[in-house]
Design a protein around this motif. Structure first.
Motif, PDB file in Angstrom:
ATOM      1  N   LYS A  47       0.800  -1.270   0.013  1.00  0.00           N
ATOM      2  CA  LYS A  47      -0.072  -0.134  -0.023  1.00  0.00           C
ATOM      3  C   LYS A  47       0.852   1.356  -0.085  1.00  0.00           C
ATOM      4  CE  LYS A  47      -3.647   2.139   2.792  1.00  0.00           C
ATOM      5  NZ  LYS A  47      -4.451   2.056   3.941  1.00  0.00           N
ATOM      6  N   VAL A  48       0.919   1.878  -0.977  1.00  0.00           N
ATOM      7  CA  VAL A  48       1.365   3.234  -1.183  1.00  0.00           C
ATOM      8  C   VAL A  48       0.366   4.481  -0.969  1.00  0.00           C
ATOM      9  CG1 VAL A  48       2.853   4.710  -2.369  1.00  0.00           C
ATOM     10  CG2 VAL A  48       3.213   2.507  -2.515  1.00  0.00           C
ATOM     11  N   ALA A  49       0.303   5.137   0.069  1.00  0.00           N
ATOM     12  CA  ALA A  49      -0.980   5.771   0.134  1.00  0.00           C
ATOM     13  C   ALA A  49      -0.505   7.436   0.285  1.00  0.00           C
ATOM     14  CB  ALA A  49      -1.621   5.680   1.648  1.00  0.00           C
ATOM     15  N   VAL A  50      -1.320   8.360  -0.439  1.00  0.00           N
ATOM     16  CA  VAL A  50      -1.219   9.705  -0.733  1.00  0.00           C
ATOM     17  C   VAL A  50      -2.327  10.411  -0.020  1.00  0.00           C
ATOM     18  CG1 VAL A  50      -1.108  11.743  -2.113  1.00  0.00           C
ATOM     19  CG2 VAL A  50       0.385   9.924  -2.513  1.00  0.00           C
ATOM     20  N   ASP A  92      -8.858  14.620  14.190  1.00  0.00           N
ATOM     21  CA  ASP A  92     -10.322  13.963  13.652  1.00  0.00           C
ATOM     22  C   ASP A  92     -10.156  13.961  12.239  1.00  0.00           C
ATOM     23  OD1 ASP A  92     -12.763  13.502  13.436  1.00  0.00           O
ATOM     24  OD2 ASP A  92     -13.584  15.445  13.514  1.00  0.00           O
ATOM     25  N   ASN A  93      -9.465  13.248  11.544  1.00  0.00           N
ATOM     26  CA  ASN A  93      -9.286  13.164   9.959  1.00  0.00           C
ATOM     27  C   ASN A  93      -9.159  11.716   9.624  1.00  0.00           C
ATOM     28  OD1 ASN A  93      -8.351  13.537   7.405  1.00  0.00           O
ATOM     29  ND2 ASN A  93      -7.101  15.150   8.048  1.00  0.00           N
ATOM     30  N   PRO A  94     -10.430  11.258   9.765  1.00  0.00           N
ATOM     31  CA  PRO A  94     -10.749   9.875   9.433  1.00  0.00           C
ATOM     32  C   PRO A  94      -9.958   9.379   8.021  1.00  0.00           C
ATOM     33  CG  PRO A  94     -12.904  11.060   9.185  1.00  0.00           C
ATOM     34  CD  PRO A  94     -11.790  11.933   9.887  1.00  0.00           C
ATOM     35  N   ALA A  95     -10.122  10.166   7.018  1.00  0.00           N
ATOM     36  CA  ALA A  95      -9.433   9.700   5.625  1.00  0.00           C
ATOM     37  C   ALA A  95      -8.134   9.310   5.922  1.00  0.00           C
ATOM     38  CB  ALA A  95      -9.966  10.558   4.668  1.00  0.00           C
ATOM     39  N   LEU A  96      -7.386  10.414   6.635  1.00  0.00           N
ATOM     40  CA  LEU A  96      -5.987  10.253   6.734  1.00  0.00           C
ATOM     41  C   LEU A  96      -5.832   9.024   7.539  1.00  0.00           C
ATOM     42  CD1 LEU A  96      -2.958  11.447   6.981  1.00  0.00           C
ATOM     43  CD2 LEU A  96      -3.730  12.797   8.905  1.00  0.00           C
ATOM     44  N   LEU A  97      -6.495   8.723   8.539  1.00  0.00           N
ATOM     45  CA  LEU A  97      -6.214   7.705   9.360  1.00  0.00           C
ATOM     46  C   LEU A  97      -6.326   6.152   8.738  1.00  0.00           C
ATOM     47  CD1 LEU A  97      -8.229   8.116  12.703  1.00  0.00           C
ATOM     48  CD2 LEU A  97      -5.672   8.515  12.586  1.00  0.00           C
ATOM     49  N   GLU A  98      -7.067   6.122   7.942  1.00  0.00           N
ATOM     50  CA  GLU A  98      -7.589   5.130   7.052  1.00  0.00           C
ATOM     51  C   GLU A  98      -6.312   4.942   5.975  1.00  0.00           C
ATOM     52  OE1 GLU A  98     -10.945   2.932   4.298  1.00  0.00           O
ATOM     53  OE2 GLU A  98     -11.399   4.556   5.761  1.00  0.00           O
ATOM     54  N   SER A 157      -6.377   9.286  -0.355  1.00  0.00           N
ATOM     55  CA  SER A 157      -7.509   9.756   0.669  1.00  0.00           C
ATOM     56  C   SER A 157      -7.611  11.223   0.494  1.00  0.00           C
ATOM     57  CB  SER A 157      -6.897   9.222   2.085  1.00  0.00           C
ATOM     58  OG  SER A 157      -5.816   9.753   2.429  1.00  0.00           O
ATOM     59  N   PHE A 158      -8.780  11.606   0.968  1.00  0.00           N
ATOM     60  CA  PHE A 158      -9.114  12.869   1.093  1.00  0.00           C
ATOM     61  C   PHE A 158     -10.453  13.178   1.950  1.00  0.00           C
ATOM     62  CE2 PHE A 158     -10.048  11.504  -3.139  1.00  0.00           C
ATOM     63  CZ  PHE A 158     -11.644  11.940  -3.312  1.00  0.00           C
ATOM     64  N   GLU A 159     -10.658  14.249   2.419  1.00  0.00           N
ATOM     65  CA  GLU A 159     -11.735  14.699   3.287  1.00  0.00           C
ATOM     66  C   GLU A 159     -12.867  15.149   2.311  1.00  0.00           C
ATOM     67  OE1 GLU A 159     -12.343  17.325   6.961  1.00  0.00           O
ATOM     68  OE2 GLU A 159     -12.225  18.297   5.360  1.00  0.00           O
ATOM     69  N   GLN A 160     -14.153  14.807   2.433  1.00  0.00           N
ATOM     70  CA  GLN A 160     -15.329  15.033   1.556  1.00  0.00           C
ATOM     71  C   GLN A 160     -15.317  16.515   1.433  1.00  0.00           C
ATOM     72  OE1 GLN A 160     -19.420  15.329   2.925  1.00  0.00           O
ATOM     73  NE2 GLN A 160     -19.834  13.421   1.379  1.00  0.00           N
ATOM     74  N   VAL A 179      -9.709   4.914  -3.672  1.00  0.00           N
ATOM     75  CA  VAL A 179     -10.232   6.314  -3.083  1.00  0.00           C
ATOM     76  C   VAL A 179     -10.707   6.011  -1.844  1.00  0.00           C
ATOM     77  CG1 VAL A 179     -11.839   8.321  -3.337  1.00  0.00           C
ATOM     78  CG2 VAL A 179     -10.577   7.296  -5.318  1.00  0.00           C
ATOM     79  N   ILE A 180     -10.155   7.069  -0.780  1.00  0.00           N
ATOM     80  CA  ILE A 180     -10.652   6.919   0.484  1.00  0.00           C
ATOM     81  C   ILE A 180     -11.058   8.172   0.778  1.00  0.00           C
ATOM     82  CG2 ILE A 180     -10.148   6.704   2.936  1.00  0.00           C
ATOM     83  CD1 ILE A 180      -7.467   4.822   1.977  1.00  0.00           C
ATOM     84  N   GLU A 181     -12.409   8.341   0.673  1.00  0.00           N
ATOM     85  CA  GLU A 181     -13.210   9.618   0.960  1.00  0.00           C
ATOM     86  C   GLU A 181     -14.019   9.503   2.224  1.00  0.00           C
ATOM     87  OE1 GLU A 181     -16.037  12.969  -1.663  1.00  0.00           O
ATOM     88  OE2 GLU A 181     -15.348  10.729  -2.298  1.00  0.00           O
ATOM     89  N   ARG A 182     -13.881  10.212   3.249  1.00  0.00           N
ATOM     90  CA  ARG A 182     -14.696  10.103   4.388  1.00  0.00           C
ATOM     91  C   ARG A 182     -15.126  11.667   4.759  1.00  0.00           C
ATOM     92  NH1 ARG A 182     -14.407   6.241   2.763  1.00  0.00           N
ATOM     93  NH2 ARG A 182     -13.333   4.249   3.415  1.00  0.00           N
ATOM     94  N   ILE A 183     -16.106  11.671   5.779  1.00  0.00           N
ATOM     95  CA  ILE A 183     -16.710  12.892   5.988  1.00  0.00           C
ATOM     96  C   ILE A 183     -16.177  13.594   7.456  1.00  0.00           C
ATOM     97  CG2 ILE A 183     -18.981  14.032   6.626  1.00  0.00           C
ATOM     98  CD1 ILE A 183     -20.327  11.468   4.946  1.00  0.00           C
ATOM     99  N   SER A 184     -15.560  14.774   7.183  1.00  0.00           N
ATOM    100  CA  SER A 184     -15.156  15.284   8.620  1.00  0.00           C
ATOM    101  C   SER A 184     -15.382  16.926   8.464  1.00  0.00           C
ATOM    102  CB  SER A 184     -13.976  14.715   9.036  1.00  0.00           C
ATOM    103  OG  SER A 184     -12.977  15.047   7.867  1.00  0.00           O
TER     104      SER A 184
END
Length: 527
Positions: free
Chosen positions: A3-6, A17-23, A97-100, A124-129
């Motif tokens: 896994k190479v994550a950006v 409180d950054n759930p996209a970052l955590l994932e 990953s990014f915040e919605q 894509v990891i898109e989360r709501i925060s």
């Protein structure tokens, strides 16, 4: 490589409180944090020096925090599609990953990135925060349409339940941080460091912003704000920034930090709740009124989520099409604080210099420009706010302008009575010191004329070194005459409206009072 994550920072410029970052960090073999100057991300499409300075400070803070754990913030310039294509090819990007960003203005950008990732096989990891609730979930729960009033909005979110609690802070242990080789850095236009506003082409013309950007400062400011909230709870009231608006003291508002995501709205919401329960022996508040300003923010986000024309008048399905005047000279005078009404001019000069004005000031200058006095389009005023206000975001700013100008969301604010730029200012800040601070031409004027300098005799003007029409401008309009004329125009428009647009009525008078955030003593100037 695995896994190479950006993680792509846009509005959520924080680590807490950054759930996209955590994932993204979970099980990552290699991690990169990136920000892209693409000409619009984080609101850079319409911006001035103060807003850009706040963004720069926020990025510097993020970069330093990442460097403290062995990484850095990679700041690039260009099109996200080109940059992510290169990163996929050169470093083996597998997860993005990014915040919605729920506002419709970002759909084109984000849809293009989602499509690219699908084609490349990138997860894509898109989360709501950035919001308390998912606005699209609210719309779905309401039958596919946004709730048409604030009260209906509250009913829907009550069914959905409380907003989620904040996510935990990231654990950087065992995370491997990636480097970007020089040849790749050239391809993605990697900046050697976070560029200053001046390096980005912005010039300081006497601006002195009242807010400093960055997560660390935002969290420290939050602790100060919670003390204010706690003291208010001890004294038996809520919304201290509304009950006692202080135009001369340091601002209590967290709006700039929320707008750029330096502070999590969920953390703010739940910290206020915990503070209340601490004072009231664990009893939860009876309603959301204690955090009403955050709920209004949610309401406007929900209204804009599927409306790409939300910040415009033409083509906007919720906006009354009002034939506003085109008056470039008067618009410029309003923007520059040269209307001849000292309280209006003080507000606009503070806005230009500091990048912030209190909500009660925003209300009066918005009304003055539109239905109250000048009858100039709210869209023109919105562009000025986008340029100068550090905390102006696409949804909330446009929603406020539509409401105050009688273009949407309202029913009782129909110009039957509008805000008086003299009496309103006198009641909000009766000493006149606010005017003296931001309109120095009038600094020596006697108290009885500070709000209406045109009433001073020529002798008094000479005595106090300010000749009206020479050292300070004459009134751009006569408020009594202009508001009377505008009232007739508005009544005529209303009479011709056979089918008003949707979202054009508050639930009840209490909702209007809550929205305006005015002290009780000022409401006679509105209704």
């Amino acid at each position: 490589m695995g896994k190479v994550a950006v993680h792509w920072f846009r509005h959520g410029l924080r680590l807490h409180d950054n759930p996209a970052l955590l994932e993204a960090l979970q099980d990552a073999k290699m991690f990169y944090a990136i920000f892209i100057f693409d000409g619009e991300s984080a609101g850079t499409k319409f911006t001035g020096y103060n807003r850009q300075k706040y963004l720069t400070e926020s990025l510097l803070d993020m970069d330093q925090q990442l460097r403290d754990v062995g990484s850095q913030l990679f700041v690039c310039k260009g099109n996200p599609i080109d940059i992510f294509t290169t990163l996929h090819k050169e470093i083996g990007l597998t997860h993005l990953s990014f915040e919605q960003d729920c506002e419709a203005i970002w759909n084109k950008r984000d849809n293009a990135v989602r499509k690219l990732c699908s084609e490349l096989g990138v997860t894509v990891i898109e989360r709501i925060s950035h919001t308390l609730w998912d606005p699209f979930e609210i719309i779905e729960a309401n039958g596919g349409q946004p709730p048409t009033t604030y009260e209906m909005f509250m009913q829907v979110v009550k069914v959905l339940g409380d907003p989620p609690k904040p996510s935990p802070d990231p654990d950087w242990e065992n995370i491997t941080f990636g480097d970007i080789p020089d040849e790749v850095a050239q391809k993605i236009k990697l900046c050697p460091q976070v560029p200053s506003p001046e390096e980005q082409g912005y010039t300081c013309n006497g601006e002195c912003p009242v807010y400093t950007g960055g997560e660390k400062i935002a969290l420290a400011h939050l602790q100060e704000r919670l003390i204010v909230e706690e003291n208010a709870f001890r004294d038996g009231y809520i919304l201290p920034n509304q009950v006692n608006p202080d135009l001369l003291g340091p601002p209590m508002s967290m709006s700039a930090a929320l707008r750029f995501g330096c502070l999590s709205v969920r953390k703010f919401y739940w910290d206020v709740q915990k503070t209340y329960q601490k004072i009231n022996r664990g009893e939860p508040p009876a309603s959301h009124s204690m955090t009403a300003q955050l709920i209004w923010r949610e309401f406007f986000y929900c209204m804009s989520a599927n409306n790409p024309k939300y910040s415009e008048m033409k083509g906007n399905p919720i906006c009354i099409q009002i034939p506003w005047y085109k008056k470039p000279d008067q618009l410029a005078a309003w923007e520059e604080g040269r209307t001849g009404y000292p309280f209006i001019d003080a507000c606009m000069r503070q806005l230009r210099k500091e990048g912030w004005i209190h909500h009660v000031c925003r209300t009066v200058v918005s009304c003055f420009l539109t239905r109250g006095d000048l009858w100039i389009s709210w869209v023109d005023g919105l562009k000025v706010f986008y340029k100068y206000l550090i905390d102006a975001d696409w949804s909330v700013a446009a929603g406020n302008w539509m409401w105050v100008s009688s273009s949407a969301f309202e029913r009782r604010l129909d110009c039957s009575v509008c805000i008086c730029p003299v009496e309103y200012g006198r009641r909000i800040e009766p000493t006149g010191d606010y005017i003296r601070q931001y309109v120095p031409e009038l600094a020596n004027f006697p108290q009885e004329f500070i709000f209406e300098p045109w009433k001073a005799s020529r002798a008094i003007q000479k005595e106090h070194n300010c000749i009206i029409g020479q050292d300070y401008p004459e009134r751009i309009v006569d408020h009594a005459e202009a508001s009377k004329s505008n009232r007739k125009i508005m009544k005529s428009i209303r009479n011709r409206l056979k089918k008003p647009p949707m979202h054009c009525a508050p639930s009840d008078p209490e909702e209007i009072k809550q929205y305006l955030r005015l002290p009780q003593s000022c409401f006679h100037n509105v209704f």
